[in-house]
Write an enzyme that holds these catalytic residues in place. Structure first.
Site, PDB file in Angstrom:
ATOM      1  N   HIS A 135      46.413  41.309  41.769  1.00 24.48           N
ATOM      2  CA  HIS A 135      46.168  42.714  41.410  1.00 24.48           C
ATOM      3  C   HIS A 135      47.431  43.553  41.290  1.00 24.48           C
ATOM      4  CE1 HIS A 135      41.838  42.322  41.587  1.00 24.48           C
ATOM      5  NE2 HIS A 135      42.049  41.492  42.590  1.00 24.48           N
TER       6      HIS A 135
ATOM      7  N   LYS B  94      43.785  39.462  34.723  1.00 22.97           N
ATOM      8  CA  LYS B  94      43.559  40.858  35.133  1.00 22.97           C
ATOM      9  C   LYS B  94      44.413  41.779  34.263  1.00 22.97           C
ATOM     10  CE  LYS B  94      41.264  39.411  39.163  1.00 22.97           C
ATOM     11  NZ  LYS B  94      41.343  38.677  40.406  1.00 22.97           N
TER      12      LYS B  94
ATOM     13  N   SER C 296      42.115  42.822  47.036  1.00 27.96           N
ATOM     14  CA  SER C 296      41.292  42.990  45.844  1.00 27.96           C
ATOM     15  C   SER C 296      40.144  43.979  46.014  1.00 27.96           C
ATOM     16  CB  SER C 296      40.751  41.633  45.403  1.00 27.96           C
ATOM     17  OG  SER C 296      40.063  41.003  46.458  1.00 27.96           O
TER      18      SER C 296
HETATM   19  C1  LIG Z   1      40.718  37.415  40.753  1.00 29.68           C
HETATM   20  C2  LIG Z   1      41.512  36.849  41.846  1.00 29.68           C
HETATM   21  C3  LIG Z   1      41.874  35.504  41.845  1.00 29.68           C
HETATM   22  C4  LIG Z   1      41.322  34.537  40.833  1.00 29.68           C
HETATM   23  O1  LIG Z   1      41.935  34.668  39.593  1.00 29.68           O
HETATM   24  P1  LIG Z   1      41.165  34.107  38.301  1.00 29.68           P
HETATM   25  O2  LIG Z   1      42.233  33.983  37.281  1.00 29.68           O
HETATM   26  O3  LIG Z   1      40.140  35.129  37.960  1.00 29.68           O
HETATM   27  O4  LIG Z   1      40.573  32.799  38.679  1.00 29.68           O
HETATM   28  C5  LIG Z   1      42.701  35.053  42.847  1.00 29.68           C
HETATM   29  N1  LIG Z   1      43.151  35.878  43.806  1.00 29.68           N
HETATM   30  C6  LIG Z   1      42.818  37.180  43.846  1.00 29.68           C
HETATM   31  C7  LIG Z   1      43.359  38.046  44.928  1.00 29.68           C
HETATM   32  C8  LIG Z   1      41.977  37.701  42.867  1.00 29.68           C
HETATM   33  O5  LIG Z   1      41.622  38.983  42.929  1.00 29.68           O
END
Ligand SMILES: *Cc1c(COP(=O)(O)O)cnc(C)c1O
Length: 408
Positions: free
Chosen positions: A223, A254, A195
């Site tokens: 991602h 995302k 990330s």
């Molecule tokens: C953003 C993220 C999460 C969390 O997801 P949310 O739906 O925002 O709670 C989990 N793992 C990774 C690698 C992330 O970047």
């Protein structure tokens, strides 16, 4: 007679109020350049955002494809609210779920090439729940050093023994497996696309290790989902190992532009999770608007992936090339939208982001514990919907901030 309570109070040197204690702690964070705060936006979170009457180019959103404001996605959410109401009411096991959630799970399973999928209120809660539901006392979890905080917390919640391996280092995975004794099962967990750096995990190598050792494997593709692989199905498909990864985790918040998380796996695993995974069982189902908008967005991604992806890749390459031309040391030649501009110290990153903000670009400083000590940065993320003019204007702001801070 003294009670235990009094003794405790005496040891801390008096009765600091919770407010006083908290004030001190926050002041300390400020002193160290670690203070965090939020900015209120006066409109949608898109390529440009309005803050206090000024417009800024947003370069820090994970809404990579701009789908959170796509008209079809927004319409789907509105219709769902009108038909199903604002909230789900209770845990899905207790009061049922609306049909949209079921349709969404079928769509995700088909997209990810797995038997079934299960949707959670957030990606964080998927990780927090799934790792501890699938491992127990006597088992082992092997976790990449750079995994997302939600996976780190997931390992802490699990009763299994956690071994952290060097970032994306298959040899170290083998070394760590050799250290595990007993008959417990081994689960290897990794981010798909990391990330904070935007690099891709060596999934082929990890799959070959897990096959040799009889281990299991979970990939958190927060991602990669919607970004790479056939029709945006994610990093496992991109690496050609979707069938071999036991557990595919992702988020709807995302590239999918909505809210919620999911896990896709074999039917038996999903049945087990429905019956044992505490964040699934003890949390209210996702809101109808989230399910409907996620479903609409995934259908758009699968339908229009070539266009969406070519815009995103073009913008990622333009931004990387532009930054390198200015003199910033960012990784070149990748179509991944996450671009780390590492500045080192917390104060340096903060100053840089303030200069950017002054020039009309919103991209906050990312500091520990989100990233390792000494690697504070601007984590730039471009969107498919940024225009070339957005990118040009942003690059000018980076040049100005670089000069003002002596970075270039
Ligand atoms: C953003 C993220 C999460 C969390 O997801 P949310 O739906 O925002 O709670 C989990 N793992 C990774 C690698 C992330 O970047």
């Amino acid at each position: 007679m003294r009670t235990g309570q009094e003794e405790k109070i005496d040891k801390t040197g008096g009765m600091a109020s919770l407010d006083g204690q908290s004030r001190q702690m926050v002041a300390e964070l400020k002193r160290r350049g670690r203070y965090r705060y939020m900015r209120p936006l006066d409109g949608a979170s898109s390529t440009r955002v309005e803050i206090d009457g000024h417009e800024y180019i947003l370069l820090s959103s994970n809404n990579y494809l701009g789908l959170s404001t796509h008209p079809e996605v927004v319409d789907a959410a509105v219709l769902a609210v009108k038909k199903f109401g604002a909230g789900a009411g209770a845990s899905r096991l207790v009061s049922g779920h609306n049909r949209l959630v079921q349709e969404l799970e079928e769509e995700i399973a088909d997209w990810k090439g797995k038997d079934r999928a299960l949707v959670f209120p957030s990606g964080y809660s998927v990780n927090a729940g799934v790792i501890s539901a699938l491992t127990g006392v006597g088992d082992f979890v092997l976790s990449d050093q750079m995994n997302h905080a939600s996976l780190i917390d997931a390992c802490r919640l699990s009763k299994a023994e956690t071994h952290v391996y060097e970032h994306s280092n298959p040899l170290d995975i083998i070394r760590k497996i050799q250290k595990t004794g007993g008959t417990g099962s081994i689960l290897i967990v990794t981010d798909g696309i990391f990330s904070m750096d935007g690099d891709i995990a060596p999934l082929r190598e990890i799959v070959s290790i897990k096959k040799k050792c009889g281990a299991h494997m979970a990939v958190d593709d927060a991602h990669g989902t919607g970004i790479i692989g056939e029709n945006g199905s994610g990093v496992a498909g991109f690496c050609g190992v979707a069938d071999d990864v036991d557990i595919l985790i992702g988020t709807l918040s995302k590239a999918v532009g909505s809210q919620g998380g999911f896990v896709a796996a074999g039917s038996d695993v999903i049945e087990r999770l429905i019956n044992t995974c505490r964040p699934f069982i003890f949390s209210t189902g996702i809101a109808p608007a989230c399910a409907a908008s996620a479903l609409a967005a995934i259908r758009i991604i699968r339908r229009d992936f070539e266009d969406l992806s070519s815009n995103l890749t073009r913008n990622a390459r333009l931004m990387r090339a532009g930054l390198r031309e200015i003199g910033f040391d960012v990784p070149a030649d990748s179509g991944i939208p996450i671009i780390p501009l590492i500045l080192g110290g917390d104060e340096a990153a903060l100053r840089f982001s303030e200069k950017l903000f002054g020039k009309g670009v919103f991209a906050p400083a990312i500091r520990p514990p989100s990233v390792p000590e000494g690697t504070s940065r601007i984590r730039i993320s471009v969107m498919a919907t940024h225009t070339e003019e957005d990118i040009d204007r942003a690059l000018e702001a980076f040049r100005a901030a670089g000069r003002a801070t002596g970075t270039i």
